[in-house]
Design a protein around this motif. Sequence first.
Motif, PDB file in Angstrom:
ATOM      1  N   ASP A   1      29.496  31.998  -5.095  1.00  8.72           N
ATOM      2  CA  ASP A   1      28.530  32.821  -4.367  1.00  8.72           C
ATOM      3  C   ASP A   1      28.705  32.671  -2.857  1.00  8.72           C
TER       4      ASP A   1
ATOM      5  N   PHE B   1      27.709  15.928  -5.689  1.00  4.75           N
ATOM      6  CA  PHE B   1      27.450  15.159  -6.908  1.00  4.75           C
ATOM      7  C   PHE B   1      28.768  14.854  -7.624  1.00  4.75           C
TER       8      PHE B   1
ATOM      9  N   GLY C   1      16.514  23.635  -3.019  1.00 11.42           N
ATOM     10  CA  GLY C   1      17.322  23.174  -1.901  1.00 11.42           C
ATOM     11  C   GLY C   1      17.216  24.042  -0.661  1.00 11.42           C
TER      12      GLY C   1
ATOM     13  N   GLY D   1      22.970  31.192  -4.873  1.00 14.17           N
ATOM     14  CA  GLY D   1      23.931  30.103  -4.932  1.00 14.17           C
ATOM     15  C   GLY D   1      23.297  28.855  -5.526  1.00 14.17           C
ATOM     16  N   GLU D   2      21.983  28.768  -5.487  1.00 15.84           N
ATOM     17  CA  GLU D   2      21.266  27.641  -6.094  1.00 15.84           C
ATOM     18  C   GLU D   2      21.381  27.803  -7.601  1.00 15.84           C
TER      19      GLU D   2
ATOM     20  N   VAL E   1      20.025  32.850  -1.986  1.00 12.38           N
ATOM     21  CA  VAL E   1      19.412  31.840  -2.844  1.00 12.38           C
ATOM     22  C   VAL E   1      20.080  31.790  -4.219  1.00 12.38           C
TER      23      VAL E   1
ATOM     24  N   GLY F   1      28.210  21.512  -1.998  1.00 11.67           N
ATOM     25  CA  GLY F   1      27.199  21.146  -1.019  1.00 11.67           C
ATOM     26  C   GLY F   1      26.645  19.753  -1.225  1.00 11.67           C
TER      27      GLY F   1
ATOM     28  N   ASN G   1      30.717  28.643  -9.509  1.00  9.36           N
ATOM     29  CA  ASN G   1      29.844  29.175  -8.471  1.00  9.36           C
ATOM     30  C   ASN G   1      30.690  29.666  -7.299  1.00  9.36           C
TER      31      ASN G   1
ATOM     32  N   ASN H   1      31.432  24.388  -8.120  1.00  2.00           N
ATOM     33  CA  ASN H   1      31.932  25.221  -7.035  1.00  2.00           C
ATOM     34  C   ASN H   1      33.424  25.558  -7.233  1.00  2.00           C
TER      35      ASN H   1
HETATM   36  C1  LIG Z   1      20.004  27.744  -1.398  1.00  2.00           C
HETATM   37  C2  LIG Z   1      21.236  27.184  -2.016  1.00  2.00           C
HETATM   38  C3  LIG Z   1      22.423  27.892  -1.943  1.00  2.00           C
HETATM   39  C4  LIG Z   1      23.582  27.404  -2.525  1.00  2.00           C
HETATM   40  N1  LIG Z   1      24.715  28.125  -2.412  1.00  2.00           N
HETATM   41  C5  LIG Z   1      25.842  27.664  -3.007  1.00  2.00           C
HETATM   42  C6  LIG Z   1      27.044  28.420  -2.928  1.00  2.00           C
HETATM   43  O1  LIG Z   1      27.087  29.481  -2.301  1.00  2.00           O
HETATM   44  N2  LIG Z   1      28.156  27.937  -3.544  1.00  2.00           N
HETATM   45  C7  LIG Z   1      28.149  26.745  -4.227  1.00  2.00           C
HETATM   46  O2  LIG Z   1      29.166  26.375  -4.790  1.00  2.00           O
HETATM   47  N3  LIG Z   1      27.022  26.015  -4.312  1.00  2.00           N
HETATM   48  C8  LIG Z   1      25.877  26.440  -3.726  1.00  2.00           C
HETATM   49  N4  LIG Z   1      24.732  25.686  -3.824  1.00  2.00           N
HETATM   50  C9  LIG Z   1      24.798  24.423  -4.575  1.00  2.00           C
HETATM   51  C10 LIG Z   1      24.635  24.691  -6.060  1.00  2.00           C
HETATM   52  O3  LIG Z   1      23.258  24.710  -6.378  1.00  2.00           O
HETATM   53  C11 LIG Z   1      25.276  23.613  -6.914  1.00  2.00           C
HETATM   54  O4  LIG Z   1      24.845  22.390  -6.481  1.00  2.00           O
HETATM   55  C12 LIG Z   1      26.785  23.635  -6.881  1.00  2.00           C
HETATM   56  O5  LIG Z   1      27.290  24.884  -7.214  1.00  2.00           O
HETATM   57  C13 LIG Z   1      27.308  22.604  -7.827  1.00  2.00           C
HETATM   58  O6  LIG Z   1      28.714  22.592  -7.803  1.00  2.00           O
HETATM   59  P1  LIG Z   1      29.514  21.297  -7.362  1.00  2.00           P
HETATM   60  O7  LIG Z   1      28.973  20.118  -8.111  1.00  2.00           O
HETATM   61  O8  LIG Z   1      30.911  21.615  -7.735  1.00  2.00           O
HETATM   62  O9  LIG Z   1      29.320  21.152  -5.896  1.00  2.00           O
HETATM   63  C14 LIG Z   1      23.556  26.165  -3.221  1.00  2.00           C
HETATM   64  C15 LIG Z   1      22.372  25.450  -3.287  1.00  2.00           C
HETATM   65  C16 LIG Z   1      21.219  25.930  -2.700  1.00  2.00           C
HETATM   66  C17 LIG Z   1      19.971  25.134  -2.806  1.00  2.00           C
END
Ligand SMILES: Cc1cc2nc3c(=O)[nH]c(=O)nc-3n(C[C@H](O)[C@H](O)[C@H](O)COP(=O)(O)O)c2cc1C
Lengths: 160, 541
Positions: B194, B170, B500, B283-284, B281, B167, B192, B320
């Motif tokens: 989720d 980064f 987020g 997933g955060e 939530v 999302g 992650n 992710n």
């Molecule tokens: C409310 C909310 C839900 C999120 N859901 C997911 C999700 O389902 N899957 C996911 O990979 N990241 C989700 N994120 C982002 C994660 O917090 C996190 O930034 C991410 O897993 C980092 O992985 P990346 O650097 O590979 O993107 C969510 C963030 C927020 C604020």
Amino acid sequence: MDKPAASKVINMERIREIVMECGGHKWALIPVIQKIQNEFGYIPPEAIHVIAIGLKIFPSQVQGVISFYAQFYTKPRGRQVITVCRGTACHVRGGESLLEMLENGLGIKEGETTADMEYSLETVACIGVCALAPNVVIGKEVYGKMDTQKIEQLLKKGEA
Amino acid sequence: MQNRSTIFVCQGTGCLSSKSGLVYEELKAEVAKLGLSNVDVDFTGCHGFCEKGGIVVVEPEGIFYTHVKVEDVPEIAGSHLKDGKPVERLFYHDPATGKAVSYYRDINFYKKQRRVILYNCGHINPEKIDHYIAAGGYRALNKVLLEMAPQQVIDEIKKSGLRGRGGAGFPTGRKWEFGRNTYSDKKYVVCNADEGDPGAFMDRSVLEADPHAAIEGLIIAGYAIGANDGYFYIRAEYPLAVKRLYIAIEQARERGLLGKNILGSGFDFEIHMKEGAGAFVCGEETALIASIQSQRGMPRPRPPYPAQSGLFGKPTTINNVKTLASVPRIIDRGADWFAGIGSEKSKGTTVLALSGKILNSGLVEVPMGTSLSTIIFDIGGGIPDGKRLKAVQTGGPSGGCIPARFPDTPVDYETLTLLGSIMGSGGMVVMDETTCMVEVARYFLSFTQAESCGKCVPCRLGTKQMLEILTRITKGKGKENDIATLYEIARTVKECSLCGLGQTCPNPVLSTLSYFRDEYEAHIKKKKCPANQCRPLRRKV
Ligand SMILES: Cc1cc2nc3c(=O)[nH]c(=O)nc-3n(C[C@H](O)[C@H](O)[C@H](O)COP(=O)(O)O)c2cc1C
Ligand code: FES
């Protein structure tokens, strides 16, 4: 039958066993709850105390976790669980009216179970089959590309 | 037919709901009955074209059958597999020309895609580790463990320009470097899975079709950061993905790719599975950590960041599924190869879940920076029933709508943010003239309002207030100053929320307000729904 009938007496011994199988540590709370739900179909309220003692935490903490997550149930559910997807893709293609039809057809609202314990009606935020939207899940089976006619047929057939 | 061929039946969640399980069983029986000893019957995971399910592919020719039902099996077996005459009526038919297209590679939906993350999806049996290995799998792990120092791995990922696919986008190499440079006796890496965005299904498809890619990526992340334990946090709504992941982990363990002293390198790594329980939530990342620890999945303020204090109080790096699945490909093909795909600041490919009012719904992987019109018209086949495109919603409940008047928008992190949306998880819901934009905003708010964990006040109360106003407007009871109030609440929630979820949940409201303000006004002032969708305001037709 993978879901026992509602009135069955809860085997507390088995619940104690499950708590122990999962290591008896507070970090095992969610797996314990998941396992109990898998076996019993829901979390019997009388189990909460047993879990709390087994994991050395407060009953309120157990209750707090159960109430936080959408997939934990403290009441027995119907023999057939009908789940309507409410995800974006399903919503855009008319999922809402399917839910309404089912509510009217079964005479229950979302989250409720019919008096004869036959059907529970639930919603989910997306099951990841968005390309076949709108989707309805009955038991473990996904029914894609649903429309009001197909729902009508299902309702007539006595559901699934 | 002299040569060996394999007939693959898709057994992804989508095709299974089109009864492809029966097709698979029937094909095996039929092939045995006809004594076709040169034909293997096998299955794959998701091809991403679930709408056309059940999908059956005959390799090595690459003949692609759609909408296969169990009744079609005798004809496929008899005519194609036995007599070498493919069954034309089951080919994909191009909606524009009406012509039958026999080969996988010639279908427009696939032709314009570039598959990096989904490379193996639909081509290997996800329950057989040998298929993954034969396709080059675990070669990257071998190279990393035996030839590269952890810092070299991080440098390679940095050089590739890979950014998180969860999302926020980064840079992954920098995230890993933080993880590596935090000193601790124990560290964790977490995948992650989720995938909470309703309308996105790429993580499910990857895990169902190519689970080893994510596993290999997680092991490499562990090695780079110095963690010996990894977790998969996967949503329980994906039972098949959970099952295939368990199988894959077990097979990797049997082959010595998990456990002690992997490939004789001296590196130990274990993977643990945690299933979610239905909370968006989670997933955060901080909420996810709380959930793995069996607590209520509520986010907490950062710092400390998980990279300093995460799971069980130890430094934790979270990525992710798609981010991790990209890693083996980058190591294997080189950072320069990956950096050569995509746009200037967004490297590689993006996987989009195309759904809504579109002809070809499905999973689409394109280089970052591909234009919206290419995705919607060339790959997606356009809008059904001769309707007109109105807007595209990206990024799910955290994202926004892009109106049809920007067809050349390159899909990458920067441009989407500039337009008031986000890349997010890659959900892309297409809307036509019959979709009401106020109703879309109301829908997303009803989702975030229900999923708000209630810990911080702006999010808990703000989502509720905004939802009330939007519901009122769609019922024709909107008030004169509702738009101004919406702006004010949206701004407050965006700036003051803890995580987020709250910080981004006003996006659907703000972006529809800025591009479709006239629709809001029509509802409020004229008591009309221009798209004729809101029931209380519907015109008689
Ligand atoms: C409310 C909310 C839900 C999120 N859901 C997911 C999700 O389902 N899957 C996911 O990979 N990241 C989700 N994120 C982002 C994660 O917090 C996190 O930034 C991410 O897993 C980092 O992985 P990346 O650097 O590979 O993107 C969510 C963030 C927020 C604020
Ligand atoms: S939105 Fe219904 S399955 Fe994804």
